[in-house]
Design an enzyme around this catalytic site. Structure first.
Site, PDB file in Angstrom:
ATOM      1  CE  LYS A 126      -2.024   2.997   1.906  1.00  0.00           C
ATOM      2  NZ  LYS A 126      -1.858   4.415   1.485  1.00  0.00           N
ATOM      3  CD  GLU A 161      12.848   0.398  10.137  1.00  0.00           C
ATOM      4  OE1 GLU A 161      13.275   1.411  10.719  1.00  0.00           O
ATOM      5  OE2 GLU A 161      13.480  -0.674  10.121  1.00  0.00           O
ATOM      6  CB  CYS A 191      13.015   8.355   8.930  1.00  0.00           C
ATOM      7  SG  CYS A 191      14.158   7.250   8.081  1.00  0.00           S
ATOM      8  CD  GLU A 196       9.835  12.551  11.858  1.00  0.00           C
ATOM      9  OE1 GLU A 196       8.650  12.169  11.944  1.00  0.00           O
ATOM     10  OE2 GLU A 196      10.736  11.865  11.353  1.00  0.00           O
TER      11      GLU A 196
HETATM   12  P1  NAD Z   1       2.190   8.339   7.542  1.00  0.00           P
HETATM   13  O1  NAD Z   1       2.288   7.626   8.820  1.00  0.00           O
HETATM   14  O2  NAD Z   1       1.278   9.481   7.431  1.00  0.00           O
HETATM   15  O3  NAD Z   1       1.828   7.356   6.347  1.00  0.00           O
HETATM   16  C1  NAD Z   1       2.585   6.205   6.059  1.00  0.00           C
HETATM   17  C2  NAD Z   1       1.702   5.208   5.349  1.00  0.00           C
HETATM   18  O4  NAD Z   1       0.685   4.784   6.245  1.00  0.00           O
HETATM   19  C3  NAD Z   1       0.973   5.742   4.117  1.00  0.00           C
HETATM   20  O5  NAD Z   1       0.944   4.744   3.124  1.00  0.00           O
HETATM   21  C4  NAD Z   1      -0.431   5.991   4.645  1.00  0.00           C
HETATM   22  O6  NAD Z   1      -1.411   5.927   3.649  1.00  0.00           O
HETATM   23  C5  NAD Z   1      -0.582   4.847   5.623  1.00  0.00           C
HETATM   24  N1  NAD Z   1      -1.602   5.033   6.654  1.00  0.00           N
HETATM   25  C6  NAD Z   1      -2.101   6.197   7.151  1.00  0.00           C
HETATM   26  N2  NAD Z   1      -3.050   5.944   8.086  1.00  0.00           N
HETATM   27  C7  NAD Z   1      -3.145   4.597   8.199  1.00  0.00           C
HETATM   28  C8  NAD Z   1      -3.913   3.712   9.008  1.00  0.00           C
HETATM   29  N3  NAD Z   1      -4.793   4.174   9.898  1.00  0.00           N
HETATM   30  N4  NAD Z   1      -3.741   2.390   8.871  1.00  0.00           N
HETATM   31  C9  NAD Z   1      -2.833   1.898   7.996  1.00  0.00           C
HETATM   32  N5  NAD Z   1      -2.087   2.677   7.186  1.00  0.00           N
HETATM   33  C10 NAD Z   1      -2.219   4.017   7.288  1.00  0.00           C
HETATM   34  O7  NAD Z   1       3.703   8.758   7.238  1.00  0.00           O
HETATM   35  P2  NAD Z   1       4.202   9.707   6.083  1.00  0.00           P
HETATM   36  O8  NAD Z   1       3.792  11.092   6.467  1.00  0.00           O
HETATM   37  O9  NAD Z   1       3.825   9.147   4.761  1.00  0.00           O
HETATM   38  O10 NAD Z   1       5.784   9.546   6.205  1.00  0.00           O
HETATM   39  C11 NAD Z   1       6.560  10.330   7.018  1.00  0.00           C
HETATM   40  C12 NAD Z   1       6.956   9.595   8.276  1.00  0.00           C
HETATM   41  O11 NAD Z   1       7.602   8.367   7.935  1.00  0.00           O
HETATM   42  C13 NAD Z   1       7.960  10.361   9.097  1.00  0.00           C
HETATM   43  O12 NAD Z   1       7.606  10.283  10.459  1.00  0.00           O
HETATM   44  C14 NAD Z   1       9.267   9.616   8.843  1.00  0.00           C
HETATM   45  O13 NAD Z   1      10.211   9.764   9.871  1.00  0.00           O
HETATM   46  C15 NAD Z   1       8.777   8.216   8.697  1.00  0.00           C
HETATM   47  N6  NAD Z   1       9.772   7.386   7.979  1.00  0.00           N
HETATM   48  C16 NAD Z   1      10.517   6.475   8.687  1.00  0.00           C
HETATM   49  C17 NAD Z   1      11.492   5.711   8.055  1.00  0.00           C
HETATM   50  C18 NAD Z   1      12.345   4.738   8.833  1.00  0.00           C
HETATM   51  O14 NAD Z   1      13.016   3.913   8.230  1.00  0.00           O
HETATM   52  N7  NAD Z   1      12.384   4.793  10.151  1.00  0.00           N
HETATM   53  C19 NAD Z   1      11.692   5.859   6.680  1.00  0.00           C
HETATM   54  C20 NAD Z   1      10.914   6.780   5.979  1.00  0.00           C
HETATM   55  C21 NAD Z   1       9.951   7.541   6.647  1.00  0.00           C
END
Ligand code: NAD
Length: 472
Positions: free
Chosen positions: A163, A238, A272, A368
């Site tokens: 997804k 992650e 991240c 963050e």
């Molecule tokens: P997000 O949490 O908003 O979304 C991530 C994914 O989750 C998307 O595909 C979204 O559609 C899905 N999602 C949203 N609500 C959901 C739910 N209720 N149930 C299941 N899936 C759901 O994150 P983002 O804004 O897309 O990404 C940024 C974040 O990701 C930052 O906090 C960043 O630090 C983190 N990140 C972490 C790593 C790592 O390796 N630690 C790598 C990249 C990004």
């Protein structure tokens, strides 16, 4: 891009953040689409499991070659979708090829062990695929984050359901086409585009998933863990970070300045492990900040296709969030330094911002922001540096800059972080495990250890008839 467009009002519009224009529509998948995808993956999973490991490796190598051939196309698609500079997209797609090649080589090295249980008995373990793996992917490095977990999942012998983030689904859809072109059977990689609360939630709560990898924010991570708990689905999380770069006075300050600027501005701060906090020994703080400001002022900013140093943020919503934080920083009494700059009229651009006068308890020092914002804090000794480094709820990356190797290794040992980089921020390769402590998540990706997230351990214990028994 025509193959990716769907002529439906139910579709989700996909924007180019450099212009704010809609460039495609993708389906808004719901629970029934997720169920269909999981069933398709489950149907092919026994076949994938039965493939000889060396052949599995060969198939992944073919997929790597397909991706390699589509590098430029994928990089341009990623830049259109995320706004990131073209050379960064090219580097990330190169990283995707690396993931596939690395795990292609690992496919036939997944083996268990025999355990001595005494004469007349045999015990051994097998590492077997979980069947169907799920991957919920963020928007900041869409194809890179997808390949980081899907490559080991396939190498382990599973089928995968992905997804992608609603903001950036385009390269995931193209990836699924390349999987088919590489000769994998239907259902091997299913991509369901849609909203997090709909398609994402349906995937996290689906009973047919053997393992789930979630990459995204802490708040969503909690929701995913709750949903997965219903079926006791194991989850790799992650999540976010507030990673410090710790600079001691003996470091090469010019080299450090370059690394700090890359650390907080690369991908417009949307990594991240962005080095979003600078912890600097007070005796060199002014000198280092002056060098960082000079380098930051020289950065170019513009649409990703022009290949500037900084592209836009991913969306209007995210820009509003980042700007909110810069207002909060000023309201908290921190001092922005640097030269104000003009921003392009269209697109979701923000200027990089460096805050001095930051206190450890300020929100800009602990939360963050996920934008090009650097919080600068001073320290006087090693103990204070470690205390400040650990003064957030996150524990992802930590950079340490010093010429004193003993001090570097001491501090590396003391800080609570999953990934420590000495004199090289963003150092490491596919072969090196990556992940966080505390709110930054659980589990590790990259390296051989990541394979375990997509395998389950089966133990077989047997008595050998006629064999010698204990005490006999
Ligand atoms: P997000 O949490 O908003 O979304 C991530 C994914 O989750 C998307 O595909 C979204 O559609 C899905 N999602 C949203 N609500 C959901 C739910 N209720 N149930 C299941 N899936 C759901 O994150 P983002 O804004 O897309 O990404 C940024 C974040 O990701 C930052 O906090 C960043 O630090 C983190 N990140 C972490 C790593 C790592 O390796 N630690 C790598 C990249 C990004």
């Amino acid at each position: 891009m025509t193959t990716l467009e769907v002529a439906t009002d139910r579709g989700l519009a996909v924007e180019d953040p450099s212009t704010g224009e809609t460039v495609a529509h993708v389906p808004r998948g719901d629970a029934s689409d997720v169920d269909r995808a999981v069933r398709a993956a489950a149907a092919v999973a026994p076949r994938l499991r039965a493939v000889a490991p060396a052949d599995r490796g060969r198939a992944l190598r073919t997929l790597a070659t397909e991706l390699d051939g589509a590098r430029e196309e994928l990089a341009r698609l990623e830049t259109t979708d995320t706004g990131k500079p073209l050379s960064l997209s090219r580097a990330e797609i190169g990283g995707c090829v690396d993931y596939l090649e690395y795990y292609a080589g690992a496919a036939d090295k997944v083996h268990g062990e025999t355990i001595p249980v005494g004469p007349g008995s045999l015990a051994y373990t097998q590492r077997v695929p979980v069947g169907v793996t799920a991957h919920i992917v963020p928007w900041n490095a869409p194809l890179s984050m997808l390949c980081r977990s899907v490559a080991p999942a396939l190498a382990a012998g599973n089928a995968a359901v992905v997804k992608p983030a609603e903001q950036t689904p385009l390269t995931a859809l193209r990836f699924a086409e390349l999987v088919a072109a590489a000769g994998f059977p239907d259902g091997t990689v299913e991509v369901v585009t849609g909203l997090g609360a709909e398609a994402g939630h349906a995937l996290a709560s689906h009973p047919g998933i053997g393992s789930l990898t979630f990459t995204g924010s802490v708040a969503t991570g909690r929701a995913v863990l709750r949903a997965a708990a219903e079926h006791i689905t194991p989850v790799v999380t992650e999540l976010g970070g507030k990673s410090p770069q710790i600079v001691f006075a003996d470091a090469d300050l010019d080299d450090v300045a370059a690394q700090v600027v890359t650390g907080f501005t690369a991908n417009t701060g949307q990594y991240c492990d962005a080095g979003s906090r600078l912890l600097v020994e007070r005796s060199v703080a002014d000198e280092l900040v002056a060098r960082i400001v000079a380098r930051t002022d020289a950065l170019t900013l513009g649409p990703g296709t022009d290949d500037p140093d900084l592209g836009p943020l991913v969306s209007a919503e995210h820009r509003a969030r980042v700007l909110d934080y810069t207002s909060i920083g000023t309201a908290e009494g921190a001092v922005p330094v640097g030269t104000p700059r003009e921003l392009p009229e269209r697109g979701y651009f923000v200027a990089p911002t460096i805050f001095t006068g930051v206190r450890p308890e300020m929100r800009i020092a602990t939360e963050e922001i996920f934008g090009p914002v650097l919080a600068v804090l001073g320290f006087d000794d090693e103990d204070e540096a470690v205390r400040l480094a650990d003064a957030t709820d996150y524990g992802l990356g930590t950079g340490i800059h010093t010429r004193d190797i003993d001090r570097a290794l001491r501090v590396a040992d003391r800080v609570d972080a999953g990934y420590v980089m000495i004199n090289e921020y963003f150092g490491g390769t596919t072969a090196v495990p990556f992940g966080g402590t505390k709110l930054s998540g659980t589990g590790r990706e990259r390296g051989l250890v990541a394979l375990d997230s997509y395998l389950t351990l089966k133990t077989v214990v047997t008595r050998i008839a006629g064999g010698q028994q204990w005490n006999s």
